[in-house]
Design a protein around this motif. Structure first.
Motif: not given
Length: 304
Positions: A57-76
């Motif tokens: 989300a955009v914060g009050p300072d114009g920066m982007i605040y990011v939730c980082n879940n720490g990573g996943f294992v992936w499959t396709t």
């Protein structure tokens, strides 16, 4: 409704933010980046954040605040990419702040009350410049953490756990009047509401209930991120069914908008002059779509 593909080639996109210049900032969880999709579909990497950048989300300072879940294992499988577990190099979840112009970033929070964040997922700012975020937890073939949602200050100096335990809390949003916070649980297919008595403080939930239950979706429908319409109805990205469920707050019937053939429709955001432009992430196939939504979205704080 007609859905136009803005671009493909994204690596599990989520968390779109409609910017005033017509671009969309989003995360690519598998690529571990914060990226910008320009109106012509060109993809620009803003920052490589590591782990698993999720909602932002955009914060009050114009920066982007990011939730980082720490990573996943992936499959396709059959052309659909999806997360399937926790990687061996996982350490914790993070809240990161990113400069969208330079790509410089820092970690604001990695714990609360001595306990590591596990899988921060989605985020929304209130009018007081604080933000709510969900922590879905992490899981393996043997266990799944309980989740929670939190409230924190943008300066990095205060974080509190608002409510726990929850079962895979994912999407989070505020009512247009700012008096209610809505949370969607992935695995239960439920949307909960919590009455706010002060920033970061909720009224006691009903006896032996996580909150006020708005709706439980039938069958095998898993809920992801959400956005709130100007009329207060809640648009929840709905996995497996592959679209967006519109959940009223008065208990009436849920409407559903199908989006293509991707079962991993994960996010929706609103923008444009009339707030009826909607951008939707089809994460399994790596696409971003645009459509004209029937109802205007609620204008988020600081993203103007």
């Amino acid at each position: 409704m007609e859905f136009t593909k803005v671009c493909d080639g994204l690596e599990f996109p989520e968390g779109p933010i409609a910017m005033k210049d017509g671009s969309v900032i989003l995360v690519e969880i598998k690529r571990q980046t914060l990226s910008r999709v320009h109106p012509d579909g060109h993809i620009e990497v803003i920052a490589v954040l590591g782990g698993g950048p999720n909602g932002e989300a955009v914060g009050p300072d114009g920066m982007i605040y990011v939730c980082n879940n720490g990573g996943f294992v992936w499959t396709t499988e059959s052309g659909i990419t999806r997360p399937v577990g926790t990687p061996q190099d996982y350490e914790s979840g993070l809240i990161q702040r990113v400069d969208p112009e330079t790509g410089a970033f820092e970690t604001l929070y990695d714990s609360c009350e001595g306990r590591n964040l596990r899988g921060p997922n989605d985020i929304v700012f209130d009018a007081q410049a604080g933000f709510y975020f969900t922590d879905l937890g992490k899981s393996t073939a043997e266990y799944m953490h309980h989740g929670a949602f939190y409230y924190a200050r943008a300066d990095g100096n205060e974080i509190t756990r608002v409510h726990a335990p929850m079962i895979t809390p994912n999407g989070i949003g505020l009512s247009p009047d700012g008096k209610t916070v809505h949370v969607a649980e992935t695995r239960t297919g439920r949307v909960w509401s919590f009455d706010l008595v002060a920033p970061g403080k909720i009224a006691p939930p009903p006896f032996d209930m996580p909150g006020r239950l708005l709706k439980t979706l039938p069958d095998y429908q898993l809920l992801d991120s959400l956005a709130v319409q100007a009329d207060g109805q809640i648009c929840v990205a709905t996995l497996m069914r592959g679209g967006v469920s519109v959940v009223p707050t008065d208990g009436s019937d849920v409407a559903f908008m199908k989006v293509g053939d991707d079962p991993y429709i994960t996010n929706i955001c609103f923008g444009g002059a009339d707030m009826r432009d909607a951008w939707i992430t089809a994460s399994g196939t790596g696409c971003l779509y645009h459509t004209r939504w029937p109802t205007a979205g609620h204008q988020l704080h600081f993203n103007v």
